[in-house]
Design an enzyme around this catalytic site. Structure first.
Site, mmCIF file in Angstrom:
data_model
loop_
_atom_site.group_PDB
_atom_site.id
_atom_site.type_symbol
_atom_site.label_atom_id
_atom_site.label_comp_id
_atom_site.label_asym_id
_atom_site.label_seq_id
_atom_site.Cartn_x
_atom_site.Cartn_y
_atom_site.Cartn_z
ATOM 1 N N HIS A 1 0.835 -1.207 0.000
ATOM 2 C CA HIS A 1 0.000 0.000 0.000
ATOM 3 C C HIS A 1 0.873 1.262 0.000
ATOM 4 O O HIS A 1 0.575 2.240 -0.693
ATOM 5 C CB HIS A 1 -0.911 0.027 1.233
ATOM 6 C CG HIS A 1 -1.842 -1.145 1.352
ATOM 7 N ND1 HIS A 1 -1.775 -2.054 2.373
ATOM 8 C CD2 HIS A 1 -2.864 -1.554 0.557
ATOM 9 C CE1 HIS A 1 -2.729 -2.964 2.229
ATOM 10 N NE2 HIS A 1 -3.397 -2.692 1.125
ATOM 11 N N VAL B 1 4.870 -5.515 -4.697
ATOM 12 C CA VAL B 1 5.908 -5.440 -3.665
ATOM 13 C C VAL B 1 5.952 -6.797 -2.953
ATOM 14 O O VAL B 1 4.903 -7.346 -2.592
ATOM 15 C CB VAL B 1 5.614 -4.310 -2.658
ATOM 16 C CG1 VAL B 1 6.669 -4.272 -1.561
ATOM 17 C CG2 VAL B 1 5.541 -2.969 -3.378
ATOM 18 N N SER C 1 0.557 -9.067 1.315
ATOM 19 C CA SER C 1 -0.899 -9.091 1.332
ATOM 20 C C SER C 1 -1.354 -8.910 2.771
ATOM 21 O O SER C 1 -0.697 -9.410 3.696
ATOM 22 C CB SER C 1 -1.408 -10.442 0.799
ATOM 23 O OG SER C 1 -2.765 -10.635 1.162
HETATM 24 P P1 AMP Z 1 -6.216 -4.278 -0.620
HETATM 25 O O1 AMP Z 1 -6.110 -3.448 0.622
HETATM 26 O O2 AMP Z 1 -5.632 -5.645 -0.491
HETATM 27 O O3 AMP Z 1 -7.594 -4.259 -1.221
HETATM 28 O O4 AMP Z 1 -5.284 -3.572 -1.688
HETATM 29 C C1 AMP Z 1 -5.408 -2.194 -1.982
HETATM 30 C C2 AMP Z 1 -4.543 -1.877 -3.169
HETATM 31 O O5 AMP Z 1 -3.179 -2.181 -2.847
HETATM 32 C C3 AMP Z 1 -4.896 -2.689 -4.415
HETATM 33 O O6 AMP Z 1 -4.783 -1.867 -5.557
HETATM 34 C C4 AMP Z 1 -3.847 -3.768 -4.407
HETATM 35 O O7 AMP Z 1 -3.553 -4.296 -5.690
HETATM 36 C C5 AMP Z 1 -2.644 -3.021 -3.837
HETATM 37 N N1 AMP Z 1 -1.703 -3.983 -3.270
HETATM 38 C C6 AMP Z 1 -1.957 -4.929 -2.334
HETATM 39 N N2 AMP Z 1 -0.853 -5.670 -2.109
HETATM 40 C C7 AMP Z 1 0.118 -5.188 -2.922
HETATM 41 C C8 AMP Z 1 1.479 -5.544 -3.175
HETATM 42 N N3 AMP Z 1 2.073 -6.555 -2.548
HETATM 43 N N4 AMP Z 1 2.160 -4.815 -4.091
HETATM 44 C C9 AMP Z 1 1.557 -3.794 -4.758
HETATM 45 N N5 AMP Z 1 0.292 -3.422 -4.571
HETATM 46 C C10 AMP Z 1 -0.426 -4.102 -3.664
#
Ligand code: AMP
Length: 283
Positions: free
Chosen positions: A37, A179, A188
């Site tokens: 994030h 990342v 994640s």
């Molecule tokens: P989330 O909170 O999991 O719904 O993710 C929010 C945003 O962060 C989304 O656009 C995801 O694709 C991005 N995101 C989550 N994990 C990663 C990561 N490891 N690397 C890059 N972006 C991420």
């Protein structure tokens, strides 16, 4: 850092930034913030945006109630992290204003056909309608010039691009690279749910992708290789696919060129996804 917990305060703060001549950059998340994030926020800051970070665990995109209950939430840690990053506006939208009828569905749902049928869409009915609907509302209330999404959720990114093009949103969708932990595990929010015993098995996903990327072959051979690595790692495979990166259609063995490999697996009850580029060659 300004914090908005009310929809009209959020709308007004973003409008004030636009009125002051700033481009608003939206970073939508479900919280439990991590370095993935952070990278989205930093990309928005590099572009010079007024950064609006939203933290909302969207119940409509969870097809599994147990997954929604277990989803990590830590508002205090998220606030501290967002402030340390230099976010301009942190938004914690209340469920009562996002989905007033919850747990009943709202009357309006955004559905993106085609791109959402396979992969995550096949195993998680309703998931992408929930994502498309929430992203639409976040875009409408915020009015950003740019919105940042991670390639980690590759199918989600493709769907958002399609939706924005189809509905005429005046926003540029910016894709940010995945990342990873030093050992390859894609960051994640769900990783905190992995037990110490399950954590090494979770590496099966990035290893499967590395095995596919390391030796170009026809699509069917890459699928088989990824599945073998995942099975050896002791994870429960949901899919191991090689697709066209724009249409997300599965590749056949007559194709060659740069494509995308996507994997999903359950590790000790935790569902993980990952993806990466692969080169497919003819047999
Ligand atoms: P989330 O909170 O999991 O719904 O993710 C929010 C945003 O962060 C989304 O656009 C995801 O694709 C991005 N995101 C989550 N994990 C990663 C990561 N490891 N690397 C890059 N972006 C991420």
């Amino acid at each position: 850092m300004e914090v908005a917990t009310d929809l009209e305060a959020w709308r007004a703060a973003a409008a004030a930034a636009r009125a002051a001549g700033r481009t608003v950059g939206l970073v939508p998340t479900m919280g439990a913030l991590h370095a993935g994030h952070d990278s989205l926020v930093r990309a928005a800051q590099r572009a010079g945006d007024f950064v609006v970070l939203t933290v909302f665990v969207n119940p409509r995109q969870f097809n599994d109630p147990a997954d929604l209950r277990a989803y990590p939430r830590d508002a205090a840690a998220d606030r501290a992290r967002a402030a340390a990053l230099g976010v301009d506006l942190l938004v914690e939208p209340p469920l009562s204003q996002m989905w007033p009828a919850d747990p009943a569905p709202t009357a309006t749902t955004v559905h993106v056909a085609g791109l959402t049928d396979g992969l995550e869409g096949a195993g998680r009915p309703g998931h992408f309608d929930g994502v498309a609907s929430v992203v639409t509302k976040l875009l409408v209330v915020t009015g950003p010039g740019r919105a940042y999404f991670g390639e980690k959720d590759f199918q989600q990114l493709a769907m958002v691009r399609q939706m924005v093009a189809d509905l005429g949103f005046a926003v540029a969708i910016e894709a940010c690279p995945i990342v990873r932990e030093p050992d390859g595990l894609a960051l994640s929010s769900r990783n905190v749910r992995l037990s110490a015993a399950a954590r090494p098995r979770a590496l099966g996903l990035s290893r499967a992708l590395a095995a596919a990327a390391g030796a170009p072959a026809p699509a069917s051979a890459l699928r088989a290789r990824m599945r073998a690595v995942l099975e050896e790692s002791g994870v429960e495979v949901a899919y191991a696919e090689v697709v066209d990166p724009l249409t997300l259609r599965p590749c056949d063995d007559a194709e060659h060129g740069l494509r995308r490999a996507l994997v999903a697996a359950r590790v000790d009850g935790v569902r993980l996804i990952d993806n990466g580029p692969v080169l497919i060659t003819e047999a």
